[in-house]
Enzyme design. Structure first.
Site, PDB file in Angstrom:
ATOM      1  N   GLU A  98       0.838  -1.205   0.000  1.00 21.41           N
ATOM      2  CA  GLU A  98       0.000   0.000   0.000  1.00 21.41           C
ATOM      3  C   GLU A  98       0.871   1.253   0.000  1.00 21.41           C
ATOM      4  O   GLU A  98       2.016   1.217   0.439  1.00 21.41           O
ATOM      5  CB  GLU A  98      -0.879   0.007   1.257  1.00 21.41           C
ATOM      6  N   GLU A 102      -4.146   5.139   6.429  1.00 13.74           N
ATOM      7  CA  GLU A 102      -4.652   6.301   7.146  1.00 13.74           C
ATOM      8  C   GLU A 102      -5.696   5.856   8.167  1.00 13.74           C
ATOM      9  O   GLU A 102      -5.358   5.413   9.252  1.00 13.74           O
ATOM     10  CB  GLU A 102      -5.206   7.317   6.149  1.00 13.74           C
ATOM     11  N   LYS A 130      -0.146   7.051   8.775  1.00 17.03           N
ATOM     12  CA  LYS A 130      -0.612   8.187   9.590  1.00 17.03           C
ATOM     13  C   LYS A 130      -1.338   7.596  10.796  1.00 17.03           C
ATOM     14  O   LYS A 130      -2.574   7.487  10.774  1.00 17.03           O
ATOM     15  CB  LYS A 130      -1.617   9.034   8.797  1.00 17.03           C
ATOM     16  N   PHE A 151      -2.163  15.920   4.570  1.00 16.81           N
ATOM     17  CA  PHE A 151      -2.421  15.311   3.265  1.00 16.81           C
ATOM     18  C   PHE A 151      -1.164  15.418   2.400  1.00 16.81           C
ATOM     19  O   PHE A 151      -0.609  16.498   2.233  1.00 16.81           O
ATOM     20  CB  PHE A 151      -3.609  15.988   2.575  1.00 16.81           C
ATOM     21  N   VAL A 152      -0.725  14.287   1.854  1.00 13.10           N
ATOM     22  CA  VAL A 152       0.507  14.265   1.073  1.00 13.10           C
ATOM     23  C   VAL A 152       0.252  13.793  -0.361  1.00 13.10           C
ATOM     24  O   VAL A 152      -0.721  13.086  -0.624  1.00 13.10           O
ATOM     25  CB  VAL A 152       1.572  13.351   1.728  1.00 13.10           C
TER      26      VAL A 152
HETATM   27  P1  IMP Z   1      -7.720   4.738   4.564  1.00 16.28           P
HETATM   28  O1  IMP Z   1      -8.781   3.787   4.143  1.00 16.28           O
HETATM   29  O2  IMP Z   1      -8.273   5.934   5.271  1.00 16.28           O
HETATM   30  O3  IMP Z   1      -6.606   4.094   5.364  1.00 16.28           O
HETATM   31  O4  IMP Z   1      -7.122   5.391   3.252  1.00 16.28           O
HETATM   32  C1  IMP Z   1      -6.214   4.750   2.474  1.00 16.28           C
HETATM   33  C2  IMP Z   1      -6.223   5.320   1.069  1.00 16.28           C
HETATM   34  O5  IMP Z   1      -6.606   6.692   1.066  1.00 16.28           O
HETATM   35  C3  IMP Z   1      -4.830   5.287   0.506  1.00 16.28           C
HETATM   36  O6  IMP Z   1      -4.608   4.098  -0.208  1.00 16.28           O
HETATM   37  C4  IMP Z   1      -4.804   6.506  -0.386  1.00 16.28           C
HETATM   38  O7  IMP Z   1      -5.300   6.177  -1.663  1.00 16.28           O
HETATM   39  C5  IMP Z   1      -5.757   7.467   0.254  1.00 16.28           C
HETATM   40  N1  IMP Z   1      -5.056   8.473   1.095  1.00 16.28           N
HETATM   41  C6  IMP Z   1      -5.017   8.520   2.446  1.00 16.28           C
HETATM   42  N2  IMP Z   1      -4.276   9.559   2.872  1.00 16.28           N
HETATM   43  C7  IMP Z   1      -3.808  10.172   1.762  1.00 16.28           C
HETATM   44  C8  IMP Z   1      -2.942  11.317   1.541  1.00 16.28           C
HETATM   45  O8  IMP Z   1      -2.436  11.975   2.456  1.00 16.28           O
HETATM   46  N3  IMP Z   1      -2.706  11.636   0.238  1.00 16.28           N
HETATM   47  C9  IMP Z   1      -3.222  10.936  -0.818  1.00 16.28           C
HETATM   48  N4  IMP Z   1      -4.014   9.867  -0.655  1.00 16.28           N
HETATM   49  C10 IMP Z   1      -4.321   9.490   0.619  1.00 16.28           C
HETATM   50 MG    MG Z   2      -4.448   3.899  -2.427  1.00 15.20          MG
END
Ligand code: IMP
Ligand code: MG
Length: 180
Positions: A98, A102, A130, A151-152
């Protein structure tokens, strides 16, 4: 494009160093196993291609595409399978690759689905983590770098599908979001 960046968080050299380090660990842990690396599209594409070059063991690759984001900077909590794996992972040692972990919503659903396919083992490697944003009960075994709640973009990570082609990871200037 580079003018839109506020700060660089991970340089190209740092990313390569992380890939070498994680690759060495994974090589050690998976010696003699039946390893399948699964990249989660599209964000993990660059990390996956650099990381697997540093894993010195027989492995195969496959891809899955899921969506949890809808163009903005906040997760919606919804996960939809857009593309499933090409072959069976039964009895395989599966490593999910991955770009960023997040809230964990995405990886939680993916791991539950893949575990139900009777894998031998299932672990996660993520370039970025994160931890302060976590909602789901999930952690990655291999983490490239823990970063604060910002956000990156870059090195596969997008904002509204752009910036994936930056060779490093950085944050965007606030006006970039305001102008959208
Ligand atoms: P989660 O389900 O919240 O853990 O999000 C995971 C997905 O969200 C990652 O695979 C990314 O595609 C997207 N994502 C989460 N944070 C960022 C960020 O800071 N920048 C760009 N995409 C992000
Ligand atoms: Mg992704």
């Amino acid at each position: 494009m580079k003018d839109d960046l506020k700060e660089i968080l991970l340089t190209e050299d740092e990313i390569q160093q992380i890939c070498r380090q994680l690759g060495a660990e994974i090589t050690k842990d998976y010696k003699g196993k039946d390893l399948v690396c699964i990249g989660i599209l599209k964000g993990s594409a660059m990390f996956m291609s650099d990381l697997i070059k540093r894993i010195d063991t027989h492995l195969s690759i496959d891809f899955m595409d899921v969506s949890s984001y809808h163009g903005g900077t906040e997760s919606t909590g919804e996960v939809k399978i857009l593309k499933d794996l090409g072959s069976s992972i039964e009895n395989k040692d599966v490593l999910i690759i991955e770009d960023i972990l997040e809230t964990g919503t995405t990886l939680k659903s993916i791991t539950e689905l893949l575990k139900s396919r009777r894998v031998n083992s299932l672990e996660i490697v993520t370039l970025l983590d994160k931890p302060n944003r976590r909602k789901a009960d999930i952690e990655a075994k291999y983490v490239g770098r823990k970063i604060p709640d910002e956000f990156v973009v870059g090195y596969g990570l997008d904002y509204a599908e752009f910036y994936r082609n930056l060779p490093y990871v950085g944050t965007l200037k606030p006006e970039v979001y305001q102008n959208k």
